[in-house]
Write an enzyme that holds these catalytic residues in place. Structure first.
Site, PDB file in Angstrom:
ATOM      1  CG  HIS A   1      39.263  43.089  50.474  1.00 11.84           C
ATOM      2  ND1 HIS A   1      40.615  42.883  50.307  1.00 11.84           N
ATOM      3  CD2 HIS A   1      38.954  42.210  51.289  1.00 11.84           C
ATOM      4  CE1 HIS A   1      40.851  41.564  50.931  1.00 11.84           C
ATOM      5  NE2 HIS A   1      39.909  41.150  51.414  1.00 11.84           N
TER       6      HIS A   1
ATOM      7  CG  ASP B   1      41.927  45.666  49.124  1.00  6.80           C
ATOM      8  OD1 ASP B   1      41.649  45.981  50.379  1.00  6.80           O
ATOM      9  OD2 ASP B   1      41.738  44.646  48.624  1.00  6.80           O
TER      10      ASP B   1
ATOM     11  CB  SER C   1      41.494  38.033  51.321  1.00  7.85           C
ATOM     12  OG  SER C   1      41.821  39.030  52.233  1.00  7.85           O
TER      13      SER C   1
END
Length: 676
Positions: A648, A613, A528
Site C-alpha cells: 500500500h 497491497d 487510497s
C-alpha cells in the site's frame, strides 16, 4: 504506441434487483499468468508513454537528494540511562537505530541496522521496534513484501545477537512486561484483522505462547501497548464507531484483563494512567470529546476534568507525573492543551496561519519536559522541548533543507470554498512568494476525506520541486476527514459520503472562479480512500481538471464491500455501508467509481497500484483502468503503474520512494506544460 487491451471475461452478479456486468473480475486472480502479463504490459506502456520525462524525473530526484541531508541523526529521546535515536547515512536506503548512554552526544551503540536486514530483499519495512523496560532486549518485526504480515524477532542488546524466538503473522503492536521476560503481541486472522493478543515467554517457541485475549467482533481491531508510566499493559480495541481499553498490571503478566470503562457500541475512548487514575478522552455524551478521570478498578468513580466544547475536538491524552497533555483540534488546526495540578488548562500558541503540531517521542513519565513536533507548509519539521513548568520552548532539531532553501521564499495561507449546501470548506495553500498571481497558475489540489483522518499542512522537500517551477499546492480539507471535529467526519461518511466529493469539487470550482487557476492548469491528487475521491470526482466533474493522479485508489467499492474475506471489509461497513443492505447499497452504487464509468471524456490519469497491497487490492485500480480504456476516452494519457514487489505504501527504501515521487511530479508538470 497502443495501450494494452486486456481480455474480457463476462461475469454477472445480481443484487437488489440489478444485474452487474463485470468484464474484468478475472484480474482478481494473481495466480493467473494473464493477470501478471497484463500488469507488466501496463507498466511497459506507462514507461514508454513517459519516456520523454526521464530527464525531468532525474532532475527532480537530484533536487530531492541535494536538498536532503542524507547523513543525519534524529533528535535523541531519553529513556532511563539511554538516549535513543535513528541515523541515516548517505547512500543507504534505510535508517540505523542507535542509542547513547548517559549523554545524547555520547558514543553510539547500534541496536538495529535496517540496511543489513534489507540486504537480501527488494522491500523491507520495520513494524514493531520496542526496547524492554530494563534496556536489555529489543523486539522488532519486519515485512519483506508489502503484505503487512510481520515476522517478529527478539535481540539481546548486550551481545547484539537475535534469540531463537521467531514470531510469525504478527501485526503492528507489542508490549513488554515490567521484568522484560514476557512480550505481548498481536496476530492477524484470515481477513488480515489483528484479533488476538498473545503472551510470549522469552526463550520459548511460538507454539508455547498463551492466547490471552481474543476479539471476536469482526468490526474491531486490537492493539497492545503500555501506559506512559509503564505501570500497565493496555489492550485497546477499535472500530470506525467504537473504541475501548482493557488492562493488566505490567508486573503481573498473567493477571486477568480489566476494563477501563465498559464497552458501549458507538462510544469511543482512549486512556492513559496517572497516580491510580485513568485519564480518559471520550465522546460519550460529547461528540467532540471530553476528558474524564476514572479510578483504576472502579469505573463508577468518574470526575469530569475538561467538559465538552462543540468548537474543540479532543483527540488523545498523555499523562506525566506532574502534568496531563491533551491533543486535539480547534478552528481546523491541531492543538496542544496543558494541564497542571491546581491550574486551568492552557493551549500552546503558534504564529503561522496554518501549521501542524503534535506529540513527539516522549519516553519518560517522571519529567517536566514535553517534546512536540511542529511544521507548516513553509517551515521544516522542528522537534521542540517545552518546559511544562516555565513554558520555555527549545528547538532541539529542525530538519535541514539544503540547496539554498529559505522559508521566506514561500508563503502559505488559508482560503475557504463554499459547498453546495452552504458549508464553508477550508483550503490550505502554499506557493512561492514571488509567484505571479496576476494570471492563473498551475495548481496541484490534494484531498482525502475519510476515516476522520485530517490532512494537516506539513512540510515537504519533494514539493519544493514543483513550487519552484511555478505550481501552487493546495489541500482541500473536505468533510469525511477530521479537520473540523467529529461532526465534520460524520457529515462525510455513510449516507453523507457524497458531501466529500461535492466539497472537493467546490474547492476546485472556487480556485477556478476566483481566477487562481483554470481547468487546463488544475491537477487533482489523492491516495487510497483519497483515490476513491479522485475516482468519484472523475465521474462527477471531469471538465474541471487537466489531469488526475490516483494512488492505490479504492475504486471498486461495491464488490469490495461485498467480499467479507478481504482485509478491512467488515470493519469498514461502519465507514462506507454494507451493500447487502439495499438502502446502503443504493448510496454506494451512486458514487462507486468503477460502477459509474461511462462514455464521457475524462482527464489524463496516472493510476498506481501495489501487487501485495492488503488494504486496496491491486485489482481495483487495474480493473478501473481496463474499464476506462474500454468505455471512456481521455484528453491525455491513461496510465497504470503497478509496484510488483510492494504494498500500500509503495517502495520502502528512501531513494526508491524519492524516484517514485519524482515520477509522479514529472507527470503532473508535464500535464500543465511545465516539463520543459
Amino acid at each position: 504506441m497502443h495501450p494494452p487491451q486486456p481480455k474480457k471475461v463476462r461475469t454477472i452478479r445480481s443484487l437488489h434487483g440489478e444485474d452487474f456486468v463485470d468484464d474484468y473480475s478475472w484480474l482478481r486472480d494473481r495466480n493467473d499468468p494473464d493477470t501478471i502479463a497484463y500488469l507488466a504490459a501496463e507498466n511497459e506502456y506507462t514507461e514508454r508513454a513517459t519516456a520523454h520525462l526521464e530527464d525531468l524525473r532525474t532532475q527532480i530526484f537530484a533536487e530531492i537528494k541535494t536538498r536532503t541531508q542524507e547523513t543525519d541523526l534524529s533528535a535523541p529521546a531519553k529513556r532511563g540511562e539511554y538516549w535513543y535515536a535513528s541515523r541515516t547515512e548517505e547512500g543507504k536506503q534505510y535508517p540505523t537505530h542507535v542509542r547513547m548512554r548517559a549523554e545524547p552526544d555520547g558514543p553510539e551503540e547500534v541496536l538495529l541496522d535496517v540496511n543489513a536486514l534489507a540486504a537480501d530483499h527488494e522491500y523491507l519495512r520495520v513494524g514493531v521496534f520496542s526496547v524492554s523496560p530494563d534496556g536489555q532486549m529489543l523486539a522488532y518485526s519486519t515485512d519483506t513484501d508489502g503484505s503487512e504480515k510481520y515476522t517478529m524477532r527478539i535481540r539481546d542488546l548486550a551481545g547484539g545477537a537475535d534469540l531463537d524466538d521467531v514470531l510469525e503473522n504478527t501485526y503492528y503492536s507489542a508490549a513488554w512486561s515490567a521484568d522484560g521476560r514476557h512480550l505481548f503481541y498481536t496476530t492477524i486472522d484470515a481477513a488480515h484483522r489483528p484479533d488476538k493478543i498473545w503472551r510470549h515467554a522469552l526463550g520459548t517457541a511460538q507454539s508455547e505462547d498463551e492466547l490471552v485475549l481474543h476479539e471476536p467482533d469482526d468490526r474491531m481491531f486490537i492493539h497492545v501497548t503500555t501506559s506512559q508510566d509503564e505501570q500497565y499493559v493496555i489492550a485497546a480495541a477499535g472500530s470506525q464507531t467504537t473504541a475501548d481499553a482493557r488492562y493488566i498490571p505490567a508486573d503481573q503478566p498473567t493477571a486477568e484483563w480489566q476494563w477501563v470503562l465498559p464497552r458501549e457500541h458507538g462510544v469511543e475512548y482512549q486512556a492513559d494512567h496517572r497516580e491510580g487514575r485513568w485519564l480518559v478522552v471520550t465522546n460519550d455524551d460529547a461528540v467532540n470529546g471530553r476528558l474524564l478521570s476514572v479510578s483504576v478498578g472502579d469505573p463508577a468513580d468518574v470526575i469530569e476534568v475538561i467538559p465538552h466544547d462543540p468548537a474543540r475536538k479532543l483527540s488523545g491524552v498523555v499523562a506525566f507525573s506532574q502534568h496531563v497533555i491533551v491533543f486535539g483540534r480547534g478552528a481546523g488546526l491541531t492543538a496542544v492543551t496543558i494541564l497542571a495540578d491546581g491550574t486551568d488548562p492552557h493551549d500552546l500558541d503558534f504564529d503561522e496561519p496554518v501549521y501542524t503540531v503534535g506529540p513527539e517521542r516522549n519516553l519518560e513519565y517522571d519529567t517536566t519536559t514535553l517534546r512536540i513536533h511542529y511544521q507548516s507548509l513553509v517551515t521544516p519539521r522542528r522537534i521542540i522541548d517545552v518546559d511544562l513548568t516555565t513554558g520555555e520552548r527549545r528547538v532541539v532539531k529542525e530538519t535541514p533543507v539544503l540547496g539554498g532553501f529559505h522559508s521566506s521564499d514561500y508563503t502559505s495561507s488559508r482560503d475557504w470554498a463554499t459547498a453546495a449546501d452552504g458549508t464553508r470548506i477550508p483550503i490550505s495553500i502554499v506557493h512561492r512568494a514571488d509567484l505571479d498571481r496576476t494570471r492563473p497558475v498551475p495548481v496541484l489540489l490534494y484531498g482525502y476525506g475519510s476515516y476522520e483522518i485530517p490532512v494537516d499542512p506539513t512540510f515537504s522537500i519533494p514539493r519544493l520541486s514543483i513550487l519552484d517551477r511555478g505550481v501552487m499546492f493546495a489541500i482541500a480539507h473536505i468533510r469525511g476527514g477530521g479537520e473540523m471535529g467529529k461532526p465534520w467526519y460524520e457529515s462525510g461518511k455513510m449516507t453523507n459520503k457524497a458531501n466529500t466529493f461535492e466539497d472537493f469539487i467546490a474547492c476546485a470550482r472556487h480556485l477556478i472562479d476566483t481566477g487562481v487557476t483554470t481547468p487546463e492548469l488544475l491537477v487533482a491528487r489523492g491516495g487510497s480512500a483519497g483515490g476513491l475521491l479522485i475516482g468519484a470526482v472523475a465521474n462527477m466533474a471531469p471538465e474541471l481538471f487537466k489531469a488526475l493522479m490516483a494512488q492505490v485508489p479504492f475504486v471498486d467499492v461495491v464488490n469490495t464491500m461485498l467480499d467479507e474475506t478481504l482485509p478491512l471489509t467488515v470493519i469498514e461497513w461502519e465507514e462506507w455501508g454494507n451493500p447487502k443492505i439495499e438502502e446502503q447499497y443504493r448510496w454506494i452504487r451512486e458514487y462507486s467509481p468503477y460502477d459509474n464509468v461511462d462514455g464521457r471524456e475524462y482527464p489524463a490519469m496516472l493510476v498506481t497500484a501495489g501487487l501485495n497491497d492488503p488494504r486496496v487490492s491491486y485489482w481495483e485500480p487495474a480493473k478501473w483502468v481496463a474499464k476506462l480504456r474500454e468505455v471512456g476516452t481521455t484528453r491525455g494519457p491513461l496510465l497504470l503503474k503497478t509496484e510488483m514487489g510492494a504494498g500500500h505504501a509503495g517502495p520502502s527504501g528512501r531513494y526508491d520512494a524519492w524516484k517514485d515521487e519524482a515520477f509522479d511530479l514529472a507527470f503532473m508538470l508535464d500535464q500543465v506544460g511545465l516539463a520543459g
